[in-house]
Every structure is written in structure tokens, then in C-alpha cells.
Design a protein around this motif. Sequence first.
Motif, PDB file in Angstrom:
ATOM      1  N   LEU A  40       0.834  -1.205   0.000  1.00 45.41           N
ATOM      2  CA  LEU A  40       0.000   0.000   0.000  1.00 45.41           C
ATOM      3  C   LEU A  40       0.872   1.259   0.000  1.00 45.41           C
ATOM      4  O   LEU A  40       0.629   2.195  -0.765  1.00 45.41           O
ATOM      5  CB  LEU A  40      -0.916   0.010   1.230  1.00 45.41           C
ATOM      6  CG  LEU A  40      -1.766   1.276   1.376  1.00 45.41           C
ATOM      7  CD1 LEU A  40      -2.770   1.376   0.237  1.00 45.41           C
ATOM      8  CD2 LEU A  40      -2.496   1.290   2.713  1.00 45.41           C
ATOM      9  N   LEU A  41       1.908   1.237   0.837  1.00 48.26           N
ATOM     10  CA  LEU A  41       2.828   2.382   0.849  1.00 48.26           C
ATOM     11  C   LEU A  41       3.436   2.588  -0.528  1.00 48.26           C
ATOM     12  O   LEU A  41       3.591   3.713  -1.009  1.00 48.26           O
ATOM     13  CB  LEU A  41       3.964   2.124   1.852  1.00 48.26           C
ATOM     14  CG  LEU A  41       3.744   2.629   3.268  1.00 48.26           C
ATOM     15  CD1 LEU A  41       4.980   2.318   4.118  1.00 48.26           C
ATOM     16  CD2 LEU A  41       3.475   4.128   3.265  1.00 48.26           C
ATOM     17  N   GLY A  42       3.789   1.455  -1.149  1.00 47.06           N
ATOM     18  CA  GLY A  42       4.368   1.506  -2.499  1.00 47.06           C
ATOM     19  C   GLY A  42       3.380   2.113  -3.483  1.00 47.06           C
ATOM     20  O   GLY A  42       3.746   2.951  -4.317  1.00 47.06           O
ATOM     21  N   LEU A  43       2.112   1.706  -3.373  1.00 48.70           N
ATOM     22  CA  LEU A  43       1.084   2.243  -4.279  1.00 48.70           C
ATOM     23  C   LEU A  43       0.923   3.746  -4.072  1.00 48.70           C
ATOM     24  O   LEU A  43       0.742   4.495  -5.027  1.00 48.70           O
ATOM     25  CB  LEU A  43      -0.258   1.562  -4.008  1.00 48.70           C
ATOM     26  CG  LEU A  43      -0.578   0.330  -4.840  1.00 48.70           C
ATOM     27  CD1 LEU A  43      -1.933  -0.242  -4.411  1.00 48.70           C
ATOM     28  CD2 LEU A  43      -0.612   0.665  -6.327  1.00 48.70           C
ATOM     29  N   ILE A  44       1.004   4.175  -2.807  1.00 48.26           N
ATOM     30  CA  ILE A  44       0.852   5.604  -2.522  1.00 48.26           C
ATOM     31  C   ILE A  44       2.022   6.397  -3.094  1.00 48.26           C
ATOM     32  O   ILE A  44       1.832   7.404  -3.790  1.00 48.26           O
ATOM     33  CB  ILE A  44       0.747   5.831  -1.003  1.00 48.26           C
ATOM     34  CG1 ILE A  44      -0.562   5.201  -0.571  1.00 48.26           C
ATOM     35  CG2 ILE A  44       0.835   7.308  -0.645  1.00 48.26           C
ATOM     36  CD1 ILE A  44      -1.090   5.587   0.719  1.00 48.26           C
ATOM     37  N   ASN A  45       3.224   5.904  -2.823  1.00 45.88           N
ATOM     38  CA  ASN A  45       4.382   6.571  -3.436  1.00 45.88           C
ATOM     39  C   ASN A  45       4.254   6.544  -4.946  1.00 45.88           C
ATOM     40  O   ASN A  45       4.571   7.517  -5.631  1.00 45.88           O
ATOM     41  CB  ASN A  45       5.680   5.888  -3.012  1.00 45.88           C
ATOM     42  CG  ASN A  45       6.233   6.501  -1.741  1.00 45.88           C
ATOM     43  OD1 ASN A  45       5.920   7.641  -1.407  1.00 45.88           O
ATOM     44  ND2 ASN A  45       7.042   5.745  -1.019  1.00 45.88           N
ATOM     45  N   GLY A  46       3.796   5.402  -5.463  1.00 50.38           N
ATOM     46  CA  GLY A  46       3.600   5.253  -6.911  1.00 50.38           C
ATOM     47  C   GLY A  46       2.635   6.298  -7.432  1.00 50.38           C
ATOM     48  O   GLY A  46       2.826   6.854  -8.517  1.00 50.38           O
ATOM     49  N   ALA A  47       1.575   6.584  -6.644  1.00 50.74           N
ATOM     50  CA  ALA A  47       0.594   7.586  -7.070  1.00 50.74           C
ATOM     51  C   ALA A  47       1.263   8.955  -7.206  1.00 50.74           C
ATOM     52  O   ALA A  47       1.032   9.685  -8.176  1.00 50.74           O
ATOM     53  CB  ALA A  47      -0.536   7.654  -6.051  1.00 50.74           C
ATOM     54  N   PHE A  48       2.135   9.284  -6.233  1.00 55.94           N
ATOM     55  CA  PHE A  48       2.838  10.570  -6.317  1.00 55.94           C
ATOM     56  C   PHE A  48       3.825  10.573  -7.488  1.00 55.94           C
ATOM     57  O   PHE A  48       3.928  11.557  -8.221  1.00 55.94           O
ATOM     58  CB  PHE A  48       3.566  10.880  -5.007  1.00 55.94           C
ATOM     59  CG  PHE A  48       2.624  11.128  -3.860  1.00 55.94           C
ATOM     60  CD1 PHE A  48       1.549  11.991  -4.011  1.00 55.94           C
ATOM     61  CD2 PHE A  48       2.794  10.489  -2.646  1.00 55.94           C
ATOM     62  CE1 PHE A  48       0.664  12.221  -2.974  1.00 55.94           C
ATOM     63  CE2 PHE A  48       1.916  10.719  -1.600  1.00 55.94           C
ATOM     64  CZ  PHE A  48       0.843  11.575  -1.758  1.00 55.94           C
ATOM     65  N   TYR A  49       4.543   9.464  -7.655  1.00 56.59           N
ATOM     66  CA  TYR A  49       5.476   9.367  -8.795  1.00 56.59           C
ATOM     67  C   TYR A  49       4.707   9.580 -10.098  1.00 56.59           C
ATOM     68  O   TYR A  49       5.149  10.311 -10.989  1.00 56.59           O
ATOM     69  CB  TYR A  49       6.145   7.990  -8.845  1.00 56.59           C
ATOM     70  CG  TYR A  49       7.084   7.678  -7.711  1.00 56.59           C
ATOM     71  CD1 TYR A  49       7.657   8.685  -6.942  1.00 56.59           C
ATOM     72  CD2 TYR A  49       7.423   6.358  -7.410  1.00 56.59           C
ATOM     73  CE1 TYR A  49       8.515   8.386  -5.905  1.00 56.59           C
ATOM     74  CE2 TYR A  49       8.288   6.046  -6.378  1.00 56.59           C
ATOM     75  CZ  TYR A  49       8.831   7.065  -5.618  1.00 56.59           C
ATOM     76  OH  TYR A  49       9.669   6.759  -4.602  1.00 56.59           O
ATOM     77  N   ALA A  50       3.549   8.905 -10.194  1.00 49.43           N
ATOM     78  CA  ALA A  50       2.790   8.976 -11.453  1.00 49.43           C
ATOM     79  C   ALA A  50       2.304  10.398 -11.707  1.00 49.43           C
ATOM     80  O   ALA A  50       2.474  10.919 -12.815  1.00 49.43           O
ATOM     81  CB  ALA A  50       1.611   8.006 -11.398  1.00 49.43           C
TER      82      ALA A  50
END
Lengths: 238, 296
Positions: free
Chosen positions: B18-28
Motif C-alpha cells: 500500500l505504501l508503495g502504491l501511494i508513493n507510486g501515485a505521487f510518482y505517477a
Amino acid sequence: MLDTTSRPLLEIAGLEAWYGESHILHGVDFNVRQGEVVTLLGRNGAGKTTTLKSIMGMVGKRKGSVRFEGHETIAMASDKIARLGVALCPEERGIFASLDVKENLMLPPQVKPGGLPVEQIFELFPNLKERLSSQGTKLSGGEQQMLAIGRILRTGATLLMLDEPTEGLAPVIIQQIGHTIRKLKAQGFTILLVEQNFRFASTVADRYYVMEHGQIIDSFANSELEANMDKLHEYLGV
Amino acid sequence: MMIPLLNIPTQALFGQLLLGLINGAFYALLSLGLAVIFGMLNIVNFAHGALYMVGAFVAYFLLNLGGLGYWWALLLAPIIVGLAGVIIERTMLQRLSGLDHLYGLLLTFGLALIIQGVFQNYFGSSGLPYEIPDLLKGGKNLGFMYLPNYRGWVVVFSLIVCFATWFAIEKTRLGAYLRAATENPTLVRAFGINVPLMITLTYGFGVGLAALAGVLSAPINQVRPLMGAEFIIVVFAVVVIGGMGSIMGSIVTGFMLGVIEGLTKVFYPEASNTVVFVIMAIVLLIKPAGLFGRTA
């Protein structure tokens, strides 16, 4: 019958143009009347393409006068000139690789009423209809040329500038393009054509201007073409 | 309930995912803005991280000076930062059009340093708190993990914004203008389209996306002057891996790298800070144009 007394649709006087430091046009003067097909002839590097680009406002620096429908456009940006009703089909065709055929065709916005409906463009170029979802640059050279011409017919532009529309194309496609130009002329479009192939030009043009070293050096009507053949061979080096 | 998987508790695994997905959302979101700007202006916008930070600060100011909460910030911060972007483009970047990439990169890098320096001067380096909005407080127990509502919202909202942007660029008439102008701006202008205005608005939109990411991030990461500087290097790696200028590449790569980073934290925590750059090196060796790039 052409009305030779009316005010020209396009009047060019003393037009000079530069690419960076290179001075390309050295005072070009000519005009195009409503409903005419006028052809610019000349060797490679004579300044024909630069003349079209200068009319369209696509070169770095311009001087002189370019009047379209009486409006002085020399200081205008190219998008404003296009909005007056001038359209260019460039020599390199300018088909966009990231757009499909339909997007390429629909890209130029309508600038005036009176453009051809898409169905009529498909009647002129049936190949396009079958390739609508293809990527623009996946078309053959002939089809790309049809697309490049077709997309400016939609816009309602009254002056169409076609830069070497037959270059590198098969004879059967050249015939199709000739047929299209005659049809457009019959519909009232005014066409400024740049051509190296004066045999093709002679099938569509009303008048010719010959360019050399960034200037107009001669002009004659289509009816005088035969009489000027020797001179023309000399000008064009053919 | 905890079921061990490869000796790793599922709670930890999904938590990191989930943390990865959240960081991923910011990266995206950030790399999407960079991709749009690079595609259209040919500028590597190093000010992106600083404008992401400004977005978070605008949210902070709106709350503390204007009494306007999170939902207003979500709407207003992108508009305010977008307008600042419009001014930056009109007054500075426009003068660099036609010059080498390096000039734009240096200018925006300098801008980033100035903006960060000013905020650091007034607010120091520590974080300012920003509360999660009431509506999104709390969380849900999904059985295999606990999902905080706000984090779920960030992932879903970012996905919606990313795909809306993708749709606008790939499937609409305005998007066709943008794509065509990326290839041949002179010809698009000669069709009667005001390309310089479109470029200005594109820059405004791109940095507006960065500000949006900043607002989304404020309740999770606090509001800090250097929050963008820490993030932006990874975001550039995302853009390179996805393919410079590729919209879909930015979105997919952003989320994918966030998740890979998260999973690395579970399986081999020592590598979690470097895994993105290792992937970048491998992608550059095998496919120099990036995973979704068209040309090298």
C-alpha cells in the motif's frame, strides 16, 4: 472566364524573407486573383517553398507586403493568417505520426464556413475512408499526399497553397491529384501551386510565374506556354 | 489474522504494498506533469519538485490564513500554482524556445533552488502538520490488512486524475492538437491554432498536477520546504524508465516503481533506496528510449 479586372485575392509586393542570417527572397512581386490556379515554377533553391512559407508567416523574418483579401498580413503570426482563410499543404506533407488518419484529417480547425464536408473529401480520395484508423505515417506516399490535401479542404480556406503535390508519386496518383485540383477550381477555390513538373502544371494552371534567386523573373498565361517552352527549358534546366 | 508468506507476515507485505502504491501515485502524478511538459515544451522541468512543495504550502496557507480546508485546497492549489507556472512560462521559459535542452534545465534548476531557499528561510527544514480531512479519517480492516481511508483515497483519486489526463491527451481533439504540436509546432500553428498559448497552458497544467500531488501528500508527509527535492530525483528516474514524454509510460511506470520499491522494503530493505536507479540503469542499457518511448 476569369475576371482579370477585379482586385487580386493575394497581392505580394517587394517580399523579402530570411532563414536566420540567410537572405532567401529578394523582393518577390506577384498576385493571384479569385478562382485562379497560379503556378510558381523554378529550379530547386529558387525560393518557391520559401515564398509559400512567407505568405503563411512561417519564416523567421519577412519584409515587404503580403495582402490577402485586402488585409496586410506581413506582421501577422501564422495562426492569424490561417484564420483569414489561407491554407498550406507543405512539401513534406506534414502528416503527424502520433495521430491516426481521422485525427490528421480533422486536425485543422474550421476557419471559415464553406469548407468541403468530409463525405465530399472521401469522394475525392476514397482511399482515405478505408484507412481512417491507421496511423498517419503508415499510409503510402500517395495516400499521405491525399490526406495532406484533404485536411485543408475541410477548413473553409479560400486560398489553398500546394507545395509540389506530385513529387515522388506514381502517374496514376498524379492524375488523381490533377483531377482534384480541377474539381476544386470548378468549386471556386483559388490555388497557388509550386511545381517542378510543368507538364503536370500545364493541365491545371491558368498562369505561371518563374522564380530564380529569390525573385520572379518571368510570367505568362497557360495559353502562352507552348510559345515559352524554350525559355522555360532554359529557366528550369530541363 | 496473520499468515506467514515466505516467512513474512502478510500484514507487513500488504502494508508495504500500500505504501508503495501511494508513493507510486505521487510518482505517477509528478512524472505525468513532467512528461506533458517535456513532450510539449521540450523542457526538463527541474522546478517540478519545488512546485509540488509550493502546492502543499498553498494548502497550508489556505487553511491557516484563509480558513479553507483540504477540499478547497485540492481545487485552489493547482489553480494558484498553475497560474504561477503560466507566469514562469511567459516571462522566462518562452525566451528559451528553440535553444538547447540544457538552458531550460539550468533555468528551472535555478528556480527550484530559489523557491526552496525562500521557503526554507521562512519555515526551516522541519515539517508543518496538515490534518487529514474529517471525511477521510479512520480506516477499514480488510482482514489481511488495515487500510487507512486517506491512503485509499490518494491511490484512487490519483488513478482517476492520471487516466483523465491520459484520456484528454490521447482521445480528444484538444489532445490531438497537443500531440501534433509536439511533432511539428510550426505547421500546427499554420493551421490556425495558437500554439504559444497552448504551450503556456500546458506548462500551467503540468505544474498544476505537481501542486495537486503536493496537496495530496500534505496530510501524509507533512508540509516541508525540501519535500520536493527529495522526491524529484526518483521522479526523473521514473520519467526516464517510462520513456521521456510518454503519458502512459509515466502513469504505468510511476505506479509500478512505487510497488517495486515497497516490495523491496519487505524482501530486501537495504536495496529499497536504490532499486529504482538499478532498474533505470538496466532499462537504459536494454531499451534506451524507455519502456514506452518511441525513439531513442
